[in-house]
Write a protein that holds these residues in place. Structure first.
Motif, PDB file in Angstrom:
ATOM      1  N   GLY A 162      39.507  46.886  41.386  1.00 42.03           N
ATOM      2  CA  GLY A 162      40.104  45.676  41.951  1.00 42.03           C
ATOM      3  C   GLY A 162      41.562  45.883  42.296  1.00 42.03           C
ATOM      4  N   ALA A 163      41.884  47.071  42.820  1.00 39.74           N
ATOM      5  CA  ALA A 163      43.285  47.454  43.006  1.00 39.74           C
ATOM      6  C   ALA A 163      43.893  46.979  44.317  1.00 39.74           C
ATOM      7  CB  ALA A 163      43.413  48.978  42.917  1.00 39.74           C
ATOM      8  N   SER A 164      43.102  46.399  45.207  1.00 39.90           N
ATOM      9  CA  SER A 164      43.632  46.102  46.540  1.00 39.90           C
ATOM     10  C   SER A 164      44.508  44.855  46.607  1.00 39.90           C
ATOM     11  CB  SER A 164      42.487  45.977  47.557  1.00 39.90           C
ATOM     12  OG  SER A 164      41.623  44.920  47.209  1.00 39.90           O
ATOM     13  N   SER A 165      44.542  44.064  45.519  1.00 37.76           N
ATOM     14  CA  SER A 165      45.392  42.870  45.517  1.00 37.76           C
ATOM     15  C   SER A 165      45.585  42.393  44.086  1.00 37.76           C
ATOM     16  CB  SER A 165      44.774  41.744  46.367  1.00 37.76           C
ATOM     17  OG  SER A 165      43.560  41.290  45.797  1.00 37.76           O
ATOM     18  N   GLY A 166      46.421  41.377  43.919  1.00 33.45           N
ATOM     19  CA  GLY A 166      46.575  40.713  42.638  1.00 33.45           C
ATOM     20  C   GLY A 166      47.036  41.607  41.511  1.00 33.45           C
ATOM     21  N   PHE A 167      46.458  41.379  40.319  1.00 31.74           N
ATOM     22  CA  PHE A 167      46.854  42.150  39.142  1.00 31.74           C
ATOM     23  C   PHE A 167      46.682  43.647  39.364  1.00 31.74           C
ATOM     24  CE2 PHE A 167      44.975  38.369  36.613  1.00 31.74           C
ATOM     25  CZ  PHE A 167      46.121  37.616  36.813  1.00 31.74           C
ATOM     26  N   GLY A 168      45.598  44.045  40.028  1.00 29.48           N
ATOM     27  CA  GLY A 168      45.337  45.466  40.225  1.00 29.48           C
ATOM     28  C   GLY A 168      46.414  46.131  41.052  1.00 29.48           C
ATOM     29  N   ARG A 169      46.777  45.491  42.154  1.00 32.89           N
ATOM     30  CA  ARG A 169      47.822  46.057  43.009  1.00 32.89           C
ATOM     31  C   ARG A 169      49.165  46.104  42.277  1.00 32.89           C
ATOM     32  NH1 ARG A 169      48.993  46.938  48.378  1.00 32.89           N
ATOM     33  NH2 ARG A 169      51.205  46.715  48.916  1.00 32.89           N
ATOM     34  N   GLY A 170      49.507  45.015  41.605  1.00 37.23           N
ATOM     35  CA  GLY A 170      50.780  44.978  40.890  1.00 37.23           C
ATOM     36  C   GLY A 170      50.855  46.016  39.792  1.00 37.23           C
ATOM     37  N   THR A 171      49.756  46.200  39.073  1.00 35.31           N
ATOM     38  CA  THR A 171      49.721  47.201  38.010  1.00 35.31           C
ATOM     39  C   THR A 171      49.847  48.607  38.589  1.00 35.31           C
ATOM     40  OG1 THR A 171      48.346  45.766  36.624  1.00 35.31           O
ATOM     41  CG2 THR A 171      48.332  48.121  36.123  1.00 35.31           C
ATOM     42  N   ALA A 172      49.174  48.859  39.707  1.00 34.94           N
ATOM     43  CA  ALA A 172      49.246  50.177  40.349  1.00 34.94           C
ATOM     44  C   ALA A 172      50.683  50.506  40.752  1.00 34.94           C
ATOM     45  CB  ALA A 172      48.329  50.216  41.561  1.00 34.94           C
ATOM     46  N   LEU A 173      51.354  49.577  41.380  1.00 34.09           N
ATOM     47  CA  LEU A 173      52.733  49.816  41.822  1.00 34.09           C
ATOM     48  C   LEU A 173      53.658  50.058  40.629  1.00 34.09           C
ATOM     49  CD1 LEU A 173      52.911  47.137  44.645  1.00 34.09           C
ATOM     50  CD2 LEU A 173      52.909  49.627  44.946  1.00 34.09           C
ATOM     51  N   ARG A 174      53.442  49.307  39.568  1.00 31.49           N
ATOM     52  CA  ARG A 174      54.288  49.461  38.382  1.00 31.49           C
ATOM     53  C   ARG A 174      54.043  50.807  37.709  1.00 31.49           C
ATOM     54  NH1 ARG A 174      55.828  45.312  34.878  1.00 31.49           N
ATOM     55  NH2 ARG A 174      55.400  43.844  36.571  1.00 31.49           N
ATOM     56  N   LEU A 175      52.774  51.196  37.563  1.00 33.86           N
ATOM     57  CA  LEU A 175      52.468  52.469  36.910  1.00 33.86           C
ATOM     58  C   LEU A 175      52.902  53.652  37.774  1.00 33.86           C
ATOM     59  CD1 LEU A 175      48.948  51.748  35.359  1.00 33.86           C
ATOM     60  CD2 LEU A 175      51.167  51.811  34.185  1.00 33.86           C
ATOM     61  N   ALA A 176      52.801  53.498  39.095  1.00 36.46           N
ATOM     62  CA  ALA A 176      53.264  54.569  39.985  1.00 36.46           C
ATOM     63  C   ALA A 176      54.752  54.815  39.789  1.00 36.46           C
ATOM     64  CB  ALA A 176      52.965  54.203  41.435  1.00 36.46           C
ATOM     65  N   ALA A 177      55.505  53.741  39.629  1.00 30.61           N
ATOM     66  CA  ALA A 177      56.948  53.874  39.411  1.00 30.61           C
ATOM     67  C   ALA A 177      57.258  54.573  38.089  1.00 30.61           C
ATOM     68  CB  ALA A 177      57.609  52.495  39.436  1.00 30.61           C
ATOM     69  N   LEU A 189      32.765  36.978  48.087  1.00 31.15           N
ATOM     70  CA  LEU A 189      31.680  37.331  47.166  1.00 31.15           C
ATOM     71  C   LEU A 189      30.819  38.481  47.667  1.00 31.15           C
ATOM     72  CD1 LEU A 189      30.010  34.142  45.657  1.00 31.15           C
ATOM     73  CD2 LEU A 189      31.261  35.943  44.474  1.00 31.15           C
ATOM     74  N   HIS A 190      30.310  38.337  48.865  1.00 30.24           N
ATOM     75  CA  HIS A 190      29.309  39.275  49.362  1.00 30.24           C
ATOM     76  C   HIS A 190      29.872  40.297  50.355  1.00 30.24           C
ATOM     77  CE1 HIS A 190      26.219  36.986  47.304  1.00 30.24           C
ATOM     78  NE2 HIS A 190      26.749  35.902  47.801  1.00 30.24           N
ATOM     79  N   ALA A 191      31.088  40.071  50.796  1.00 31.62           N
ATOM     80  CA  ALA A 191      31.741  41.021  51.705  1.00 31.62           C
ATOM     81  C   ALA A 191      33.246  40.844  51.570  1.00 31.62           C
ATOM     82  CB  ALA A 191      31.317  40.779  53.152  1.00 31.62           C
ATOM     83  N   PRO A 192      34.003  41.931  51.584  1.00 31.95           N
ATOM     84  CA  PRO A 192      35.454  41.801  51.472  1.00 31.95           C
ATOM     85  C   PRO A 192      36.041  41.052  52.657  1.00 31.95           C
ATOM     86  CG  PRO A 192      34.834  44.054  52.033  1.00 31.95           C
ATOM     87  CD  PRO A 192      33.569  43.328  51.722  1.00 31.95           C
ATOM     88  N   VAL A 193      37.188  40.428  52.422  1.00 29.74           N
ATOM     89  CA  VAL A 193      37.873  39.684  53.477  1.00 29.74           C
ATOM     90  C   VAL A 193      39.242  40.309  53.715  1.00 29.74           C
ATOM     91  CG1 VAL A 193      36.653  37.529  53.036  1.00 29.74           C
ATOM     92  CG2 VAL A 193      38.766  38.029  51.787  1.00 29.74           C
ATOM     93  N   ALA A 194      39.783  40.053  54.904  1.00 33.29           N
ATOM     94  CA  ALA A 194      41.057  40.677  55.275  1.00 33.29           C
ATOM     95  C   ALA A 194      42.243  40.006  54.593  1.00 33.29           C
ATOM     96  CB  ALA A 194      41.228  40.635  56.792  1.00 33.29           C
ATOM     97  N   ILE A 195      42.127  38.707  54.308  1.00 33.24           N
ATOM     98  CA  ILE A 195      43.267  37.970  53.766  1.00 33.24           C
ATOM     99  C   ILE A 195      43.510  38.335  52.304  1.00 33.24           C
ATOM    100  CG2 ILE A 195      42.942  36.041  55.347  1.00 33.24           C
ATOM    101  CD1 ILE A 195      41.680  34.501  52.978  1.00 33.24           C
ATOM    102  N   GLY A 196      44.734  38.077  51.849  1.00 33.85           N
ATOM    103  CA  GLY A 196      45.046  38.218  50.442  1.00 33.85           C
ATOM    104  C   GLY A 196      45.101  39.640  49.947  1.00 33.85           C
ATOM    105  N   THR A 197      46.064  40.423  50.429  1.00 33.85           N
ATOM    106  CA  THR A 197      46.204  41.807  49.977  1.00 33.85           C
ATOM    107  C   THR A 197      47.468  42.023  49.158  1.00 33.85           C
ATOM    108  OG1 THR A 197      47.287  42.414  52.048  1.00 33.85           O
ATOM    109  CG2 THR A 197      44.894  42.729  51.928  1.00 33.85           C
ATOM    110  N   GLY A 198      48.206  40.956  48.875  1.00 33.26           N
ATOM    111  CA  GLY A 198      49.427  41.086  48.091  1.00 33.26           C
ATOM    112  C   GLY A 198      49.178  40.915  46.602  1.00 33.26           C
ATOM    113  N   VAL A 199      50.235  41.041  45.841  1.00 33.44           N
ATOM    114  CA  VAL A 199      50.155  40.759  44.410  1.00 33.44           C
ATOM    115  C   VAL A 199      50.041  39.253  44.197  1.00 33.44           C
ATOM    116  CG1 VAL A 199      51.390  40.867  42.213  1.00 33.44           C
ATOM    117  CG2 VAL A 199      51.437  42.835  43.764  1.00 33.44           C
TER     118      VAL A 199
END
Length: 300
Positions: free
Chosen positions: A11-26, A273-283
């Motif tokens: 679940g890294a493409s947005s939300g908690f996953g994206r924010g955690t990835a950026l923080r751990l990368a740093a 639910l059944h297919a990814p959507v383009a919107i909402g890719t930020g933290v």
């Protein structure tokens, strides 16, 4: 000098996953990023530096096996696995198509079972590792209109508790199971949720996504069995222990009023639910802005 640790995040493409990835990368971690949205994942992997993107449907065991193999092929080992991917279908239980409820369970609980299975097999070979499962306060205190979501998160907590018992029974002290219990947070989660309520979504209370990301990052280095995030979550856990019946009645009434009586009308939406959507890719998402705009309109 210790080798750089490798972390898998679903679940890294947005939300908690994206924010955690950026923080751990740093902080210099190797990262293996998983989600359904390949383009968003690739962009994130590039931003994170020493990272790879693996398009993954967590509810599919074969996909999760491929994710683990890709991580080991690139970085030789996995030190931390974060089961973060999640979806929701919100509304009256029988107004939501059964296939949508099944999809929620397949992703939120089945995905955690799949990820935990491959992670623990690897950790047991190493006799070390940390499994972090993102649960929810709705896995402790239920809410109307979130039935299958609550069921999935109750399941995540039960799975994590049972796995700790197994590890303890076998003296495997180098392996840790941590569950994170956030309240509703301002992420794209609500933009992605399937909405069958007939109204705009009205979660309460809303906490900042960064507080949850702080807790996840802290658990990478200092895992604890269970971590609640924020004062509302701590208060909810205490209240649930002292007077569960009263808490369930009060939260049921308040949640119904906010979601079905106060919220503005809205059309049904299938979400991601059944297919990814383009919107909402930020933290962060737009739920706070939506609620503030509705509050202003109601005061006019």
């Amino acid at each position: 000098m210790e080798p750089t640790r490798t972390v898998v995040i679903t679940g890294a493409s947005s939300g908690f996953g994206r924010g955690t990835a950026l923080r751990l990368a740093a902080n210099g971690f190797n990262l293996v990023l998983a989600a359904r949205r390949g383009q968003a994942l690739e962009a994130l992997a590039e931003a994170c530096g020493d990272a790879i993107a693996v398009v993954t449907e967590v509810g599919n065991p074969d996909d999760v096996e491929k994710l683990a193999k890709a991580a080991i092929a690139k970085f030789n080992r996995i030190d931390v696995w974060i089961n973060n991917a999640g979806v929701a279908a919100l509304g009256r239980f029988d107004d939501i198509p059964l296939r949508d409820h099944q999809r929620v369970l397949q992703t939120n609980l089945g995905g955690v079972v799949n990820g935990s299975h491959v992670a623990l097999r690897h950790f047991r070979q190493l006799q070390s590792g940390t499994l972090i499962n993102i649960a929810s306060m709705l896995g402790r205190t239920p809410s109307p209109y979130y039935a299958s979501y609550c069921a999935s998160k109750y399941g995540v907590l039960g799975l994590s508790d049972a796995l700790r018992q197994e590890l303890r029974a076998h003296g495997e002290e180098g392996i840790h199971i941590c569950t994170i219990l956030p309240m509703a947070a301002d992420t794209p989660f609500y933009e992605h949720a399937a909405n069958y309520t007939g109204h705009t979504l009205h979660p309460f209370p809303i906490i900042d996504a960064e507080a949850v990301i702080d807790a996840i990052v802290a658990a990478v280095d200092a895992p604890r069995d269970e971590i609640t995030v924020g004062l509302p979550a701590t208060a909810a856990v205490l209240s649930e222990r002292l007077a569960p019946g009263l808490v369930h009645r009060v939260t049921g009434v308040v949640s119904h009023q906010l979601q079905m009586e106060t919220a503005e009308p809205a059309a049904h939406a299938p979400g991601s639910l059944h297919a990814p959507v383009a919107i909402g890719t930020g933290v962060h998402g737009d739920i706070r802005a939506q609620l503030e705009a509705e509050a202003q309109r109601s005061r006019r």
